[in-house]
Design an enzyme around this catalytic site. Structure first.
Site, short mmCIF file in Angstrom:
data_model
loop_
_atom_site.label_atom_id
_atom_site.label_comp_id
_atom_site.label_asym_id
_atom_site.label_seq_id
_atom_site.Cartn_x
_atom_site.Cartn_y
_atom_site.Cartn_z
N THR A 189 -4.29 -15.67 -19.64
CA THR A 189 -4.35 -15.26 -21.03
C THR A 189 -4.73 -13.78 -21.06
O THR A 189 -4.81 -13.13 -20.02
CB THR A 189 -5.40 -16.08 -21.80
OG1 THR A 189 -6.70 -15.80 -21.24
CG2 THR A 189 -5.11 -17.57 -21.68
N ALA A 221 -13.12 -21.00 -15.23
CA ALA A 221 -12.19 -20.87 -16.35
C ALA A 221 -12.80 -21.35 -17.66
O ALA A 221 -13.30 -22.48 -17.74
CB ALA A 221 -10.91 -21.65 -16.05
N GLU A 225 -12.71 -20.26 -22.21
CA GLU A 225 -12.68 -19.31 -23.32
C GLU A 225 -14.13 -18.91 -23.57
O GLU A 225 -15.00 -19.77 -23.69
CB GLU A 225 -12.09 -19.97 -24.57
CG GLU A 225 -10.62 -20.32 -24.45
CD GLU A 225 -9.72 -19.11 -24.51
OE1 GLU A 225 -10.19 -18.04 -24.96
OE2 GLU A 225 -8.55 -19.22 -24.12
N THR A 262 -23.35 -21.05 -19.06
CA THR A 262 -23.97 -19.89 -19.69
C THR A 262 -25.35 -20.25 -20.24
O THR A 262 -25.61 -21.41 -20.59
CB THR A 262 -23.08 -19.38 -20.85
OG1 THR A 262 -23.79 -18.39 -21.60
CG2 THR A 262 -22.71 -20.51 -21.80
N ASP A 263 -26.20 -19.24 -20.36
CA ASP A 263 -27.49 -19.47 -20.99
C ASP A 263 -27.37 -19.68 -22.50
O ASP A 263 -28.32 -20.14 -23.15
CB ASP A 263 -28.46 -18.32 -20.70
CG ASP A 263 -27.96 -16.96 -21.15
OD1 ASP A 263 -26.82 -16.87 -21.66
OD2 ASP A 263 -28.70 -15.97 -20.98
N GLU A 264 -26.20 -19.40 -23.06
CA GLU A 264 -26.03 -19.54 -24.51
C GLU A 264 -26.08 -20.99 -24.97
O GLU A 264 -26.24 -21.27 -26.16
CB GLU A 264 -24.74 -18.87 -24.96
CG GLU A 264 -24.76 -17.36 -24.73
CD GLU A 264 -23.58 -16.64 -25.35
OE1 GLU A 264 -23.19 -17.00 -26.48
OE2 GLU A 264 -23.03 -15.75 -24.69
N TYR A 313 -18.20 -21.34 -29.18
CA TYR A 313 -18.17 -21.07 -27.74
C TYR A 313 -19.30 -21.79 -27.03
O TYR A 313 -19.08 -22.58 -26.10
CB TYR A 313 -18.25 -19.56 -27.47
CG TYR A 313 -18.68 -19.24 -26.06
CD1 TYR A 313 -17.97 -19.73 -24.97
CD2 TYR A 313 -19.82 -18.47 -25.81
CE1 TYR A 313 -18.37 -19.46 -23.66
CE2 TYR A 313 -20.22 -18.19 -24.53
CZ TYR A 313 -19.51 -18.68 -23.45
OH TYR A 313 -19.91 -18.41 -22.18
N SER A 314 -20.53 -21.54 -27.44
CA SER A 314 -21.66 -22.13 -26.72
C SER A 314 -21.71 -23.65 -26.88
O SER A 314 -22.16 -24.36 -25.98
CB SER A 314 -22.98 -21.49 -27.17
OG SER A 314 -23.17 -21.58 -28.56
N LYS A 339 -19.26 -25.03 -24.34
CA LYS A 339 -19.83 -24.92 -22.99
C LYS A 339 -20.93 -25.95 -22.78
O LYS A 339 -21.04 -26.55 -21.70
CB LYS A 339 -20.37 -23.51 -22.75
CG LYS A 339 -19.30 -22.45 -22.56
CD LYS A 339 -18.39 -22.74 -21.37
CE LYS A 339 -19.10 -22.61 -20.04
NZ LYS A 339 -18.17 -22.85 -18.89
N ARG A 381 -16.97 -2.10 -23.66
CA ARG A 381 -16.47 -1.51 -24.90
C ARG A 381 -17.14 -0.17 -25.16
O ARG A 381 -16.48 0.80 -25.55
CB ARG A 381 -16.69 -2.46 -26.09
CG ARG A 381 -16.02 -1.92 -27.36
CD ARG A 381 -16.27 -2.77 -28.57
NE ARG A 381 -15.57 -2.20 -29.71
CZ ARG A 381 -15.93 -2.39 -30.98
NH1 ARG A 381 -16.98 -3.14 -31.27
NH2 ARG A 381 -15.25 -1.83 -31.95
N ASN A 419 -29.84 -4.51 -27.26
CA ASN A 419 -28.53 -3.86 -27.29
C ASN A 419 -28.62 -2.37 -27.60
O ASN A 419 -27.85 -1.56 -27.08
CB ASN A 419 -27.62 -4.55 -28.31
CG ASN A 419 -27.20 -5.93 -27.85
OD1 ASN A 419 -27.34 -6.28 -26.67
ND2 ASN A 419 -26.69 -6.73 -28.77
#
Length: 332
Positions: free
Chosen positions: A36, A79, A81, A121-123, A148-149, A152, A191, A247
């Protein structure tokens, strides 16, 4: 384990793992990747063809997965998303890849009795308050906050169920935020770096107070290999390098490192449901398996990452314009 299957091995973290395996073992690696927008053949282009084979395909393709599992000793499942912003825009691909794809792989591992390591993930743990001194551990309850999280977290639970119900020889690792070479320019650190290289001011969500626990992808790779080789079946290991930074600090470090004023960035609309703080306690991994990060100094790892993007514009440039156009349409 001389023959490895790495799903998502043309993506950011997966390709770093493939490079690590080739550089530190004599194993042959088959990469299964759907290619992708987040997968890139160029991320594997400099690896020897007699050591690395790339198969283009979907992890939810049961026939293809079964064929590949027959010829390997172990599977490392990267793999997924993985971009939160994309999951808020359209959750459906996340369900397909992260839930159905993981189920398909687990069924193949069950049929072929293959060693299976699942990357997470930690999320999945949600977030911590900014003034909380606690960190995530292997026993922290799941509390995902985005599609997403959530997917997962669901995939993690599938792995645990297949271990308990069917005896699949699996382990899980939950890692903090990765940075390093081959990361798509939609992600936070690349980014900002590529914006500066293009003469564009970096963009910071909200006030930039959100804290992430950063780890270089090379350190993630060495930890995964240690778990694959020495981890206890059925166990979960948290991977982190004690790299907590908000951030705003990261953006200012990038600007300063690249010779610009630390305040030369713009604030943009914050992400919906933006988690406040992630922090990993990797004590179990370090004490049981003797793992230590190479890039314990985040500033040194960040400097190496900036140098890589500066030297590899041909790798990231093709995706840059479309990425910035997408963010501009959202005011970000």
């Amino acid at each position: 384990m001389q023959r490895l299957l790495v799903t998502g091995g043309a993506g950011f973290i997966g390709s770093n793992f493939v490079h690590h395996v080739v550089g530190s073992t004599d194993a042959h690696v088959t990469v299964l990747d759907k290619l992708t927008y987040a997968g890139n053949r160029a991320s594997l282009a400099d690896l020897p063809s007699d050591r690395v084979e790339l198969v283009e395909g979907d992890i939810a393709d049961a026939a293809l997965v079964d064929e590949l599992f027959a010829d390997v000793d172990a599977v490392v499942h990267y793999a997924a998303e993985s971009h939160n912003d994309n999951s808020l825009h359209d959750p459906s691909p996340f369900l397909h890849s992260n839930i159905i794809g993981t189920y398909t792989l687990l069924e193949a591992a069950r049929r072929h009795d293959r060693r299976f390591h699942h990357i997470s993930t930690d999320e999945v743990y949600g977030d911590l308050e900014l003034d909380d001194s606690n960190r995530f551990t292997e026993t922290t309850p799941y509390n995902p906050s985005s599609p997403y999280s959530a997917t997962k977290a669901g995939s993690d639970l599938l792995v645990r169920a297949w271990v308990r119900s069917f005896g699949v020889r699996a382990t899980i690792s939950n890692c903090s935020n990765n940075y390093g070479p081959y990361q798509h320019v939609e992600k936070f650190i690349p980014r900002q770096i590529t914006n500066i290289l293009r003469g564009i001011r970096p963009k910071l969500y909200g006030a930039g107070r959100n804290v992430r626990d950063w780890i270089h992808a090379e350190d993630h790779s060495s930890a995964v290999l240690a778990i694959l080789e020495r981890g206890r079946i059925g166990e979960t290991y948290l991977i982190g390098a004690d790299g907590e930074k908000d951030n705003r600090t990261v953006v200012e470090m990038i600007l300063t490192r690249m010779g610009l004023p630390a305040d030369a960035y713009d604030h943009v609309t914050d992400r919906a449901g933006h988690d406040l703080r992630y922090a990993i306690d990797s004590t179990k991994l370090r004490e049981e398996l003797g793992w230590r990060p190479r890039y314990a100094d985040f500033e040194a790892g960040l400097a190496a990452t900036i140098d890589w993007y500066r030297d590899n514009e041909e790798w990231w440039a093709p995706a840059k314009d479309a990425t910035e156009s997408f963010y501009a349409s959202k005011g970000q």
